[in-house]
Scaffold this motif. Structure first.
Motif, PDB file in Angstrom:
ATOM      1  N   GLU A  53       7.536  -9.841  37.040  1.00  0.00           N
ATOM      2  CA  GLU A  53       8.381  -8.716  37.449  1.00  0.00           C
ATOM      3  C   GLU A  53       9.848  -9.128  37.516  1.00  0.00           C
ATOM      4  O   GLU A  53      10.730  -8.402  37.039  1.00  0.00           O
ATOM      5  CB  GLU A  53       7.942  -8.193  38.816  1.00  0.00           C
ATOM      6  N   ASN A  54      10.116 -10.285  38.092  1.00  0.00           N
ATOM      7  CA  ASN A  54      11.498 -10.769  38.178  1.00  0.00           C
ATOM      8  C   ASN A  54      12.078 -11.044  36.800  1.00  0.00           C
ATOM      9  O   ASN A  54      13.259 -10.785  36.551  1.00  0.00           O
ATOM     10  CB  ASN A  54      11.572 -12.028  39.034  1.00  0.00           C
ATOM     11  N   CYS A  55      11.259 -11.572  35.907  1.00  0.00           N
ATOM     12  CA  CYS A  55      11.726 -11.844  34.543  1.00  0.00           C
ATOM     13  C   CYS A  55      12.129 -10.543  33.847  1.00  0.00           C
ATOM     14  O   CYS A  55      13.156 -10.489  33.180  1.00  0.00           O
ATOM     15  CB  CYS A  55      10.625 -12.571  33.769  1.00  0.00           C
ATOM     16  N   PHE A  56      11.333  -9.496  34.026  1.00  0.00           N
ATOM     17  CA  PHE A  56      11.670  -8.212  33.412  1.00  0.00           C
ATOM     18  C   PHE A  56      12.941  -7.632  34.032  1.00  0.00           C
ATOM     19  O   PHE A  56      13.757  -7.026  33.327  1.00  0.00           O
ATOM     20  CB  PHE A  56      10.521  -7.209  33.557  1.00  0.00           C
ATOM     21  N   LYS A  57      13.132  -7.806  35.329  1.00  0.00           N
ATOM     22  CA  LYS A  57      14.351  -7.295  35.966  1.00  0.00           C
ATOM     23  C   LYS A  57      15.586  -8.023  35.456  1.00  0.00           C
ATOM     24  O   LYS A  57      16.624  -7.417  35.214  1.00  0.00           O
ATOM     25  CB  LYS A  57      14.257  -7.460  37.481  1.00  0.00           C
ATOM     26  N   VAL A  58      15.482  -9.334  35.288  1.00  0.00           N
ATOM     27  CA  VAL A  58      16.630 -10.134  34.862  1.00  0.00           C
ATOM     28  C   VAL A  58      16.967  -9.881  33.397  1.00  0.00           C
ATOM     29  O   VAL A  58      18.143  -9.754  33.038  1.00  0.00           O
ATOM     30  CB  VAL A  58      16.351 -11.639  35.094  1.00  0.00           C
ATOM     31  N   ASN A  59      15.964  -9.790  32.552  1.00  0.00           N
ATOM     32  CA  ASN A  59      16.206  -9.702  31.111  1.00  0.00           C
ATOM     33  C   ASN A  59      16.368  -8.280  30.593  1.00  0.00           C
ATOM     34  O   ASN A  59      16.787  -8.094  29.451  1.00  0.00           O
ATOM     35  CB  ASN A  59      15.079 -10.398  30.351  1.00  0.00           C
ATOM     36  N   GLY A  60      16.028  -7.303  31.379  1.00  0.00           N
ATOM     37  CA  GLY A  60      16.227  -5.920  30.975  1.00  0.00           C
ATOM     38  C   GLY A  60      15.501  -5.570  29.695  1.00  0.00           C
ATOM     39  O   GLY A  60      14.297  -5.795  29.574  1.00  0.00           O
ATOM     40  N   PRO A  61      16.226  -5.019  28.706  1.00  0.00           N
ATOM     41  CA  PRO A  61      15.582  -4.589  27.467  1.00  0.00           C
ATOM     42  C   PRO A  61      14.972  -5.740  26.655  1.00  0.00           C
ATOM     43  O   PRO A  61      14.076  -5.526  25.848  1.00  0.00           O
ATOM     44  CB  PRO A  61      16.702  -3.928  26.664  1.00  0.00           C
ATOM     45  N   ASN A  62      15.456  -6.936  26.840  1.00  0.00           N
ATOM     46  CA  ASN A  62      14.908  -8.081  26.106  1.00  0.00           C
ATOM     47  C   ASN A  62      13.712  -8.708  26.824  1.00  0.00           C
ATOM     48  O   ASN A  62      13.215  -9.745  26.412  1.00  0.00           O
ATOM     49  CB  ASN A  62      15.983  -9.157  25.926  1.00  0.00           C
ATOM     50  N   GLY A  63      13.245  -8.086  27.871  1.00  0.00           N
ATOM     51  CA  GLY A  63      12.160  -8.640  28.667  1.00  0.00           C
ATOM     52  C   GLY A  63      10.872  -8.832  27.904  1.00  0.00           C
ATOM     53  O   GLY A  63      10.120  -9.765  28.172  1.00  0.00           O
ATOM     54  N   TYR A  64      10.603  -7.954  26.947  1.00  0.00           N
ATOM     55  CA  TYR A  64       9.358  -8.078  26.192  1.00  0.00           C
ATOM     56  C   TYR A  64       9.332  -9.370  25.376  1.00  0.00           C
ATOM     57  O   TYR A  64       8.273  -9.972  25.202  1.00  0.00           O
ATOM     58  CB  TYR A  64       9.161  -6.869  25.271  1.00  0.00           C
ATOM     59  N   GLU A  65      10.462  -9.788  24.888  1.00  0.00           N
ATOM     60  CA  GLU A  65      10.515 -11.034  24.110  1.00  0.00           C
ATOM     61  C   GLU A  65      10.660 -12.253  25.014  1.00  0.00           C
ATOM     62  O   GLU A  65      10.010 -13.271  24.811  1.00  0.00           O
ATOM     63  CB  GLU A  65      11.680 -10.986  23.134  1.00  0.00           C
ATOM     64  N   GLU A  66      11.512 -12.150  26.016  1.00  0.00           N
ATOM     65  CA  GLU A  66      11.819 -13.308  26.859  1.00  0.00           C
ATOM     66  C   GLU A  66      10.689 -13.656  27.829  1.00  0.00           C
ATOM     67  O   GLU A  66      10.550 -14.808  28.217  1.00  0.00           O
ATOM     68  CB  GLU A  66      13.102 -13.039  27.663  1.00  0.00           C
ATOM     69  N   CYS A  67       9.916 -12.670  28.216  1.00  0.00           N
ATOM     70  CA  CYS A  67       8.879 -12.884  29.237  1.00  0.00           C
ATOM     71  C   CYS A  67       7.479 -12.928  28.639  1.00  0.00           C
ATOM     72  O   CYS A  67       6.491 -12.806  29.354  1.00  0.00           O
ATOM     73  CB  CYS A  67       8.955 -11.783  30.281  1.00  0.00           C
ATOM     74  N   ARG A  68       7.401 -13.106  27.358  1.00  0.00           N
ATOM     75  CA  ARG A  68       6.097 -13.082  26.683  1.00  0.00           C
ATOM     76  C   ARG A  68       5.165 -14.173  27.204  1.00  0.00           C
ATOM     77  O   ARG A  68       3.972 -13.936  27.397  1.00  0.00           O
ATOM     78  CB  ARG A  68       6.312 -13.243  25.170  1.00  0.00           C
ATOM     79  N   ASN A  69       5.690 -15.373  27.447  1.00  0.00           N
ATOM     80  CA  ASN A  69       4.827 -16.466  27.903  1.00  0.00           C
ATOM     81  C   ASN A  69       4.237 -16.166  29.280  1.00  0.00           C
ATOM     82  O   ASN A  69       3.067 -16.452  29.535  1.00  0.00           O
ATOM     83  CB  ASN A  69       5.583 -17.793  27.922  1.00  0.00           C
ATOM     84  N   LEU A  70       5.015 -15.575  30.191  1.00  0.00           N
ATOM     85  CA  LEU A  70       4.493 -15.200  31.502  1.00  0.00           C
ATOM     86  C   LEU A  70       3.464 -14.080  31.402  1.00  0.00           C
ATOM     87  O   LEU A  70       2.450 -14.092  32.103  1.00  0.00           O
ATOM     88  CB  LEU A  70       5.626 -14.770  32.428  1.00  0.00           C
ATOM     89  N   ALA A  71       3.725 -13.120  30.505  1.00  0.00           N
ATOM     90  CA  ALA A  71       2.777 -12.017  30.330  1.00  0.00           C
ATOM     91  C   ALA A  71       1.452 -12.538  29.784  1.00  0.00           C
ATOM     92  O   ALA A  71       0.380 -12.111  30.230  1.00  0.00           O
ATOM     93  CB  ALA A  71       3.366 -10.961  29.400  1.00  0.00           C
ATOM     94  N   ASP A  72       1.509 -13.458  28.837  1.00  0.00           N
ATOM     95  CA  ASP A  72       0.278 -14.036  28.294  1.00  0.00           C
ATOM     96  C   ASP A  72      -0.481 -14.823  29.349  1.00  0.00           C
ATOM     97  O   ASP A  72      -1.711 -14.735  29.450  1.00  0.00           O
ATOM     98  CB  ASP A  72       0.595 -14.944  27.106  1.00  0.00           C
ATOM     99  N   LYS A  73       0.240 -15.575  30.152  1.00  0.00           N
ATOM    100  CA  LYS A  73      -0.399 -16.346  31.225  1.00  0.00           C
ATOM    101  C   LYS A  73      -1.050 -15.409  32.234  1.00  0.00           C
ATOM    102  O   LYS A  73      -2.172 -15.639  32.677  1.00  0.00           O
ATOM    103  CB  LYS A  73       0.631 -17.241  31.907  1.00  0.00           C
ATOM    104  N   TYR A  74      -0.366 -14.344  32.591  1.00  0.00           N
ATOM    105  CA  TYR A  74      -0.895 -13.373  33.550  1.00  0.00           C
ATOM    106  C   TYR A  74      -2.169 -12.723  33.009  1.00  0.00           C
ATOM    107  O   TYR A  74      -3.172 -12.619  33.718  1.00  0.00           O
ATOM    108  CB  TYR A  74       0.169 -12.323  33.847  1.00  0.00           C
ATOM    109  N   LEU A  75      -2.131 -12.329  31.751  1.00  0.00           N
ATOM    110  CA  LEU A  75      -3.309 -11.690  31.154  1.00  0.00           C
ATOM    111  C   LEU A  75      -4.480 -12.661  31.014  1.00  0.00           C
ATOM    112  O   LEU A  75      -5.636 -12.256  31.113  1.00  0.00           O
ATOM    113  CB  LEU A  75      -2.951 -11.084  29.796  1.00  0.00           C
TER     114      LEU A  75
END
Length: 96
Positions: A53-75
């Motif tokens: 959640e914090n990664c998406f807040k910080v990166n804004g529109p680029n969150g899907y690319e920048e936070c991919r590793n955290l999203a994969d780990k979470y899933l």
């Protein structure tokens, strides 16, 4: 050990495989050990979700690319980190 850092005692891990089900104290210790393990896994998932959640807040529109590793780990963590209790395992234990 450095000064100022507390030393934590870890609870002994007890498995249902190595206990006598007629001994109430051993059975209770195994149940509590299993529940503690499950709650630790649940808390780990909460930390990863909060970091995502914090990664998406910080990166804004680029969150899907920048936070991919955290999203994969979470899933990857979601299916195995549910609190299921001990009754299902205890009832289906083949060594019982």
């Amino acid at each position: 050990m450095t000064e100022g850092r507390p030393k934590f005692e870890h609870a002994p891990e007890v498995s249902f495989d190595e206990i006598d089900y007629r001994n109430h104290a051993d059975l209770k210790a195994a149940q509590e050990s299993m529940l503690k393990e499950q709650f630790v896994k649940v808390e780990m998932v909460k930390f990863v979700r909060k970091a995502l959640e914090n990664c998406f807040k910080v990166n804004g529109p680029n969150g899907y690319e920048e936070c991919r590793n955290l999203a994969d780990k979470y899933l990857d963590m979601l299916p195995e980190c549910r609190a299921q209790g001990y009754l299902g395992y205890q009832r289906n234990d083949p060594k019982k």
